[in-house]
Design a protein around this motif. Structure first.
Motif, PDB file in Angstrom:
ATOM      1  N   LEU A 143       1.931  -3.164   3.515  1.00 17.90           N
ATOM      2  CA  LEU A 143       3.070  -2.789   4.358  1.00 17.90           C
ATOM      3  C   LEU A 143       4.216  -2.210   3.536  1.00 17.90           C
ATOM      4  O   LEU A 143       4.858  -1.230   3.938  1.00 17.90           O
ATOM      5  CB  LEU A 143       3.547  -4.014   5.141  1.00 17.90           C
ATOM      6  CG  LEU A 143       4.770  -3.828   6.040  1.00 17.90           C
ATOM      7  CD1 LEU A 143       4.449  -2.879   7.194  1.00 17.90           C
ATOM      8  CD2 LEU A 143       5.233  -5.180   6.577  1.00 17.90           C
ATOM      9  N   PHE A 144       4.479  -2.788   2.359  1.00 17.13           N
ATOM     10  CA  PHE A 144       5.624  -2.387   1.552  1.00 17.13           C
ATOM     11  C   PHE A 144       5.267  -1.446   0.408  1.00 17.13           C
ATOM     12  O   PHE A 144       6.134  -1.092  -0.389  1.00 17.13           O
ATOM     13  CB  PHE A 144       6.317  -3.635   0.984  1.00 17.13           C
ATOM     14  CG  PHE A 144       7.099  -4.415   2.003  1.00 17.13           C
ATOM     15  CD1 PHE A 144       8.335  -3.969   2.453  1.00 17.13           C
ATOM     16  CD2 PHE A 144       6.597  -5.597   2.528  1.00 17.13           C
ATOM     17  CE1 PHE A 144       9.063  -4.674   3.393  1.00 17.13           C
ATOM     18  CE2 PHE A 144       7.311  -6.324   3.467  1.00 17.13           C
ATOM     19  CZ  PHE A 144       8.540  -5.864   3.907  1.00 17.13           C
ATOM     20  N   GLY A 145       4.016  -1.035   0.307  1.00 15.89           N
ATOM     21  CA  GLY A 145       3.616  -0.105  -0.746  1.00 15.89           C
ATOM     22  C   GLY A 145       3.598  -0.738  -2.124  1.00 15.89           C
ATOM     23  O   GLY A 145       3.931  -0.084  -3.121  1.00 15.89           O
ATOM     24  N   LEU A 146       3.200  -2.016  -2.209  1.00 14.43           N
ATOM     25  CA  LEU A 146       3.127  -2.731  -3.468  1.00 14.43           C
ATOM     26  C   LEU A 146       1.666  -2.948  -3.869  1.00 14.43           C
ATOM     27  O   LEU A 146       0.769  -2.925  -3.029  1.00 14.43           O
ATOM     28  CB  LEU A 146       3.800  -4.106  -3.333  1.00 14.43           C
ATOM     29  CG  LEU A 146       5.274  -4.115  -2.901  1.00 14.43           C
ATOM     30  CD1 LEU A 146       5.709  -5.531  -2.564  1.00 14.43           C
ATOM     31  CD2 LEU A 146       6.153  -3.535  -4.003  1.00 14.43           C
ATOM     32  N   GLN A 147       1.431  -3.166  -5.150  1.00 18.11           N
ATOM     33  CA  GLN A 147       0.122  -3.592  -5.604  1.00 18.11           C
ATOM     34  C   GLN A 147      -0.014  -5.090  -5.382  1.00 18.11           C
ATOM     35  O   GLN A 147       0.981  -5.818  -5.367  1.00 18.11           O
ATOM     36  CB  GLN A 147      -0.063  -3.296  -7.092  1.00 18.11           C
ATOM     37  CG  GLN A 147      -0.103  -1.832  -7.457  1.00 18.11           C
ATOM     38  CD  GLN A 147      -0.237  -1.666  -8.966  1.00 18.11           C
ATOM     39  OE1 GLN A 147       0.691  -1.927  -9.726  1.00 18.11           O
ATOM     40  NE2 GLN A 147      -1.418  -1.255  -9.400  1.00 18.11           N
ATOM     41  N   ALA A 148      -1.251  -5.549  -5.227  1.00 17.02           N
ATOM     42  CA  ALA A 148      -1.484  -6.985  -5.056  1.00 17.02           C
ATOM     43  C   ALA A 148      -2.680  -7.414  -5.889  1.00 17.02           C
ATOM     44  O   ALA A 148      -3.741  -6.785  -5.842  1.00 17.02           O
ATOM     45  CB  ALA A 148      -1.729  -7.326  -3.595  1.00 17.02           C
ATOM     46  N   THR A 149      -2.496  -8.489  -6.659  1.00 20.07           N
ATOM     47  CA  THR A 149      -3.584  -9.107  -7.406  1.00 20.07           C
ATOM     48  C   THR A 149      -3.669 -10.559  -6.972  1.00 20.07           C
ATOM     49  O   THR A 149      -2.685 -11.303  -7.074  1.00 20.07           O
ATOM     50  CB  THR A 149      -3.340  -9.039  -8.924  1.00 20.07           C
ATOM     51  OG1 THR A 149      -3.228  -7.676  -9.321  1.00 20.07           O
ATOM     52  CG2 THR A 149      -4.497  -9.683  -9.685  1.00 20.07           C
ATOM     53  N   VAL A 150      -4.834 -10.953  -6.472  1.00 20.81           N
ATOM     54  CA  VAL A 150      -5.018 -12.286  -5.909  1.00 20.81           C
ATOM     55  C   VAL A 150      -6.045 -13.048  -6.740  1.00 20.81           C
ATOM     56  O   VAL A 150      -7.175 -12.578  -6.921  1.00 20.81           O
ATOM     57  CB  VAL A 150      -5.480 -12.214  -4.441  1.00 20.81           C
ATOM     58  CG1 VAL A 150      -5.685 -13.617  -3.886  1.00 20.81           C
ATOM     59  CG2 VAL A 150      -4.467 -11.444  -3.599  1.00 20.81           C
TER      60      VAL A 150
END
Length: 398
Positions: A143-150
């Motif tokens: 939604l916010f145009g961020l990268q995500a590492t889980v």
């Protein structure tokens, strides 16, 4: 049947309940910040940014709009009519399972993603057990145009296949954790370790009321919307305005903390339900893990032991510090249920109300189904998530 009494410890000093813990980040003797020097500055920066944002009507207004137009708040308070008749109680279900992404996790993650943008961060790091926090983090990142590492334990990846696919569909990178028990505790350790090398660009999006200050307080405040909504809804639905009992499942304890925050200053009895194999409040000892002083399962040498729960989201050997403080004050009671009770409760809710709850949420239901409550009691239960992800674990029960 006699009332269930919660007896306070006499040696505990009382103060404002579920408020701002202040600069120490402590709730009584619990909480604080026990982390490597390399993370001290990062946590202080998060706290400063959160205090500034939480005092900003613009930030609060934007979050409220997102919770309404994107997450689907307010969630309904659903009377469980057939189940209530069977149990001789009035059971109300706070339906966090109906939010976008299917659990309460979206409340916290939207707030933290907004905070990350405000701080100029471009990357979200998260841990996940059941996968719901990972899905919410991946959703907010998209939604916010961020990268995500889980970071996710290898065992949890295997038993939560649907949520793993959802995270990948949303563009998140999933890092399997193969150390230790390969579950939530180990995923949290690896996520925090990764953050050490990425503090300038990444925000660690903690999923529960755990970790170093300000996370237990900050996550509780983002989840407070559950309790605040439920209290307003109860005021219009119930003759007495508040239920006799407010019940929620507890692992780290974010959905329970958010729920309890809305009722802590009322006569309602607060009940947190833990997994029998992961009961920090019920069976833990004082210790430090993941940057916070709280109660954790430990052996005689003080080593943290592995937790077990059929619900991956409760497969954690400790509990948030504020919950232990509430326990010591006698304001909340913490109980445990076993896996077989949880499965039976999930099936019973499905067949009486047409609602398939997450196994985490079914812990709360299992406790009220024991028949220990006084007949005629009014009970509000927070359904923290939906059970699509757990259908594989439930197959053997049908």
């Amino acid at each position: 049947m006699p009332e269930l009494l919660i007896r306070p410890r006499r040696d505990v000093v009382r103060g404002p309940l579920m408020g701002d813990p202040g600069a120490s980040g402590r709730f009584g003797e619990y909480g604080g910040r026990y982390i490597p020097e390399s993370l001290i500055g990062a946590c202080r920066e998060v706290e400063e940014a959160f205090r500034d944002a939480w005092a900003d009507p613009g930030f609060r207004g934007q979050l409220d709009r997102l919770l309404a137009t994107y997450a689907g708040r307010p969630t309904p308070l659903t009377p469980a009519i057939r189940l209530s008749a069977e149990l001789g109680l009035t059971v109300l279900l706070k339906r966090e399972d109906l939010t976008h992404t299917g659990s309460h996790k979206i409340n916290n993650v939207l707030g933290q993603a907004m905070l990350a943008k405000r701080m100029g961060r471009t990357h979200l790091i998260a841990e996940t057990g059941a996968g719901q926090h990972g899905v919410a983090t991946a959703t907010a990142a998209a939604l916010f145009g961020l990268q995500a590492t889980v970071f996710m334990g290898a065992k949890d990846i295997e038993r939560q296949e649907l949520n793993v696919f959802r995270m990948r569909m949303l563009g998140a990178q999933i890092v399997p954790v193969t150390s230790g028990a390969q579950t939530l505790k180990d995923a949290t350790s690896e996520a925090m370790r990764h953050w050490v090398g990425a503090v300038d660009t990444a925000h660690y999006c903690m999923g529960s009321v755990l970790g170093p200050a300000p996370y237990p307080w900050m996550v509780r405040e983002f989840q407070r919307v559950i309790g605040d909504e439920a209290r307003r809804q109860c005021a219009t639905e119930l003759p007495a305005a508040v239920p006799d009992y407010v019940v929620a499942c507890v692992g780290g304890g974010s959905n329970a903390a958010g729920t309890f925050a809305g009722f802590v200053d009322t006569p309602a009895r607060l009940i947190g339900v833990e997994a029998d194999g992961g009961a920090g409040a019920s069976k833990g000892r004082l210790g430090v893990l993941h940057g916070v002083r709280s109660m954790f399962l430990q052996d005689d040498d003080g080593q943290v032991t592995e937790a077990h729960s059929i619900a991956a989201g409760l497969d954690y050997p400790g509990i948030g510090p504020e919950h232990v403080h509430l326990r010591d004050l006698g304001r909340a009671r913490y109980v445990t249920v076993a896996d077989d009770e949880v499965v039976a409760a999930a099936v019973r809710l499905a067949r009486t109300e047409g609602i398939i709850a997450a196994l985490e949420s079914a812990h709360a239901l299992a406790w009220i189904m024991r028949g220990e409550l006084p007949p005629g009691s009014t009970v509000m239960v927070t359904l923290s998530g939906r059970g699509d992800k757990d259908l594989g674990s439930l197959k053997g029960a049908l």
